[in-house]
Design an enzyme around this catalytic site. Structure first.
Site, PDB file in Angstrom:
ATOM      1  N   HIS B 170       0.931  -1.144   0.088  1.00  0.00           N
ATOM      2  CA  HIS B 170       0.026  -0.106  -0.032  1.00  0.00           C
ATOM      3  C   HIS B 170       0.780   1.343   0.080  1.00  0.00           C
ATOM      4  CE1 HIS B 170       0.623   0.846   4.195  1.00  0.00           C
ATOM      5  NE2 HIS B 170       0.769  -0.334   4.410  1.00  0.00           N
ATOM      6  N   HIS B 179      -4.747   7.789   1.424  1.00  0.00           N
ATOM      7  CA  HIS B 179      -4.097   7.274   0.112  1.00  0.00           C
ATOM      8  C   HIS B 179      -4.640   5.553   0.124  1.00  0.00           C
ATOM      9  CE1 HIS B 179      -0.631   9.804  -1.111  1.00  0.00           C
ATOM     10  NE2 HIS B 179      -1.219  10.629  -0.304  1.00  0.00           N
TER      11      HIS B 179
END
Lengths: 258, 490
Positions: B170, B179
């Site tokens: 990620h 995000h």
């Protein structure tokens, strides 16, 4: 060494020529009154930073203005600029050395390196604003000098992060703030003189703790404060830059001592 | 000196002997015991990489070819970051931040001992700096500390895979939660020596929760809502990035008798997933994507930022629905997928309905229900109000779960009954749909649906009542359906 004053003269000359030819109106400036504020990072000993009175361009530098600069300073044209001063992406969205193609003439010039931005301002008899100056002006909304606690102010910035291609909009397309300055948020990222004075490792969750005098807006326990999120992104963005980097969303405006 | 060398040689020989012996004894050991040695990261660190390969990257639900028995290698991974608008559900746009243009991001497949040279490219049109934290990386930030990259730039870093397993990656740029919430996550698989056991089909599924300013289904471009994210109150919980990510045309498929392996991740940012396939039992689960194998599992828990490898054989045909068994997420927030299995019925395993009867609690034997003989006791003519009241009851226990309380359906999955052009156009068709069920594509109020309604085991009167209720609610045509009309369509 000898060339330095000479260059400055050349610069000034070209500014004069520019004015004479009336090719480009100089950007009007707003006076920013002195003050203090608590920054997101740094200066933790006093707890605040002082900003002396100064002047700041009302708008970011536009494509048309920058074209004019390139006419006067060919060594900053896309094909001429030294690799040390800018990567290959410098003005890469322009059609040619002196052709910004379909871009709006009044849209902010982007894909500009720090070196080029600094040079441009010098040629106007100005300089890049410091990080503290920029953040000081940017914490205002239309009504308040410091709007950082306001939900609407922060949500506006957060929403901008998710809106693509705002760099195509002309300058002045967002409301002017308390200081009479436009587009501090909502148009482009902007270079500041000391953009790298606060160093983030890029591993944002680690950038906290007393040893580094930094704290992380996103990872701290009381991170429900929106202000941290909106502002932190700017510091993160600056942390990803080097002086010869350029990006499509990054432009600049100039400042001046009073 | 000579003595020293000799003794060192001797030591070396002894060590080699011990190694050989332990290797021999491994052969007779169970697999689990051997894994305890293989798992050791120091051992993996010493694996020599041979040659160089370009990593195959795939968009979900697909995965790259198995690594199999290939030797460890230098593996080049090129991943591009794209910030782009996409559709969360029909009419609802969302600004996704992606690794490789999809949510979840491209699937990366490696084996233990690979030396991965990872290049992260931030597209020039992007607005934000990004980086990547791969949970498969042993090192600062999982690579995040070395991979911050401005728009229009690329950065390269490298790492060695030390632990086999299925790992999440990620973005870890601040605000990290934002995000991830915008879709910046994916899976990286590190296969053990010799690869995973072959199966017939492999798929890539990843759950994520999304937070929008408008509530579920509110049209237009929906901005991210930080407040809802902090409160952990998602509007959408979905597989593969959007509500329709894994249904209808996007459903995964298989044939009866095949073995399936699902690489299931959970990007979060907040919720854990109770992953379940309706009508299947997992033969094997690599719990949390690691070495621990659990067998005969109904629902497996996948932490936020975690994964699981799920394996099972499909024995019977049909549509098997994948859900987060925190079930309101499935039917009300989108956490629903489909596995469509084709092939011959296997009545040994599942024979469908074989008999129905009348149950008399007072006693007596189970009697066969009289069928279509017309000998049924005539039902007294109900008033419209009575029909509607009874119909509402039937609707609540039979139709409500899919078509929802106000007949609004579930966007993209179950068609609406409210103001439904499809419903109002043809009463006979509506009756037949209730009697026989319906499968295949239909268009309702200009939106295409392709799901399955099962046939409903209701009497003529019940069908008449429930349809009358539906036709007399939510702006529909006020048609009254009689038991006789139903009878005609049997």
């Amino acid at each position: 060494m000898m060339t330095h004053p000479f260059r400055l003269v050349l610069c000034l000359l070209s500014v004069l020529t520019g004015i004479l030819l009336n090719a480009q109106q100089a950007t009007p400036m707003q006076t920013i009154q002195s003050g203090t504020f608590t920054p997101l990072y740094g200066s933790t000993e006093e707890g605040y930073v002082k900003v002396a009175s100064f002047q700041l361009d009302r708008f970011a530098v536009t494509n048309a203005q920058y074209l004019d600069f390139l006419n006067q300073n060919p060594s900053y044209q896309r094909s001429q600029i030294k690799g040390l001063f800018a990567t290959k992406s410098y003005l890469s969205h322009w059609k040619g050395n002196l052709d910004y193609g379909d871009l709006h003439p009044q849209a902010p010039v982007t894909n500009i390196s720090w070196f080029a931005a600094k040079k441009y301002c010098e040629c106007q008899g100005k300089r890049l604003p410091t990080l503290d100056e920029w953040e000081y002006v940017a914490m205002a909304d239309a009504q308040q000098m410091d709007a950082r606690e306001k939900t609407a102010y922060n949500q506006y910035i957060l929403a901008w992060y998710e809106t693509p291609k705002t760099y195509l909009n002309p300058v002045g397309s967002t409301p002017k703030n308390y200081w009479g300055v436009y587009d501090m948020h909502g148009l482009i990222w902007e270079w500041v003189f000391d953009y790298n004075s606060i160093f983030l490792s890029g591993e944002s969750r680690k950038d906290k703790g007393n040893d580094e005098n930094l704290f992380c807006g996103s990872a701290s326990i009381n991170a429900s404060d929106l202000m941290d999120y909106a502002a932190f992104m700017r510091y993160g963005f600056r942390g990803s830059l080097r002086a010869n980097f350029t990006t499509k969303n990054l432009g600049f405006r100039c400042a001046k001592d009073l | 000196m000579i003595m020293n060398t000799q003794s060192q040689n001797l030591k070396g020989t002894l060590a080699a002997l011990v190694l050989v012996l332990s290797a021999l004894s491994l052969g007779s050991c169970s697999q689990k015991e051997s894994k305890n040695i293989v798992k050791n990261a120091d051992w993996a660190e010493r694996i020599v990489a041979h040659g160089e390969h370009e990593a195959e990257l795939t968009a979900p639900p697909f995965v790259p070819k198995p690594v199999g028995k290939r030797a460890a290698t230098k593996l080049n991974v090129n991943l591009e970051i794209l910030e782009q608008e996409g559709e969360m559900v029909d009419g609802v746009q969302y600004m996704y931040w992606t690794f490789g243009g999809t949510v979840p991001g491209s699937f990366i497949r490696t084996r233990v001992g690979d030396e991965v040279e990872f290049t992260l490219k931030n597209h020039p049109d992007n607005k934000l700096p990004h980086n990547i934290d791969l949970h498969a990386v042993t090192g600062p930030g999982g690579g995040a500390a070395s991979s911050l990259v401005a728009p229009g730039h690329e950065v390269t870093f490298s790492f060695k895979t030390l632990h086999p397993g299925l790992y999440v990656y990620h973005c870890a740029t601040a605000p990290v939660g934002m995000h991830i919430a915008n879709g910046m996550y994916g899976l990286i698989l590190v296969e053990p020596e010799g690869g995973l056991a072959p199966v017939d089909r492999e798929y890539y599924i990843m759950q994520g929760d999304f937070y929008t300013k408008g509530n579920y289904g509110e049209k237009g471009l929906q901005p991210f809502d930080m407040n809802k994210a902090v409160k952990e109150q998602p509007d959408y919980v979905v597989f593969n990035g959007h509500v329709n990510g894994l249904v209808n045309d996007n459903a995964i498929t298989a044939k009866v008798g095949e073995t399936i392996r699902l690489f299931v991740g959970n990007g979060g940012p907040n919720l854990v997933s109770s992953f379940h396939v309706i009508g299947e039992i997992f033969d094997r689960v690599h719990v949390e994507g690691g070495d621990l194998i659990n067998e005969n599992v109904q629902t497996t828990l996948i932490p936020a930022g975690g994964a699981a490898i799920v394996e099972f054989k499909v024995n019977t045909p049909g549509t098997f629905v994948l859900v987060d068994h925190a079930i309101f997420r499935a039917f009300n927030k989108g956490a629903l997928g489909m596995l469509k299995v084709e092939g011959d019925e296997n009545e040994k395993v599942f024979a469908g309905k074989i008999k129905e009867g009348i149950y008399l609690p007072e006693g007596g034997t189970i009697q066969t229900m009289p069928k279509e003989t017309g000998k049924k006791a005539p039902i007294e003519n109900k008033t419209l109000a009575q029909q509607i009241a009874d119909g509402k009851n039937i609707f609540t226990r039979t139709c409500f779960a899919c078509h929802q309380a106000e007949g609004q359906g579930i966007e993209g999955i179950f068609p609406p009954l409210a103001n439904s052009d499809y419903l109002n156009a043809d009463v006979s068709r509506a009756i037949k749909t209730v009697i026989n069920g319906l499968e295949g594509e239909i268009t309702v109020n200009k939106i295409k649906y392709n799901s399955i309604m099962t046939s409903q085991n209701l009497s003529d009167q019940e069908i008449a009542d429930v349809l009358t209720y539906v036709y007399n609610s939510w702006g529909n045509s006020k048609t009254v359906v009689t038991p006789q009309m139903v009878q005609k369509n049997r």
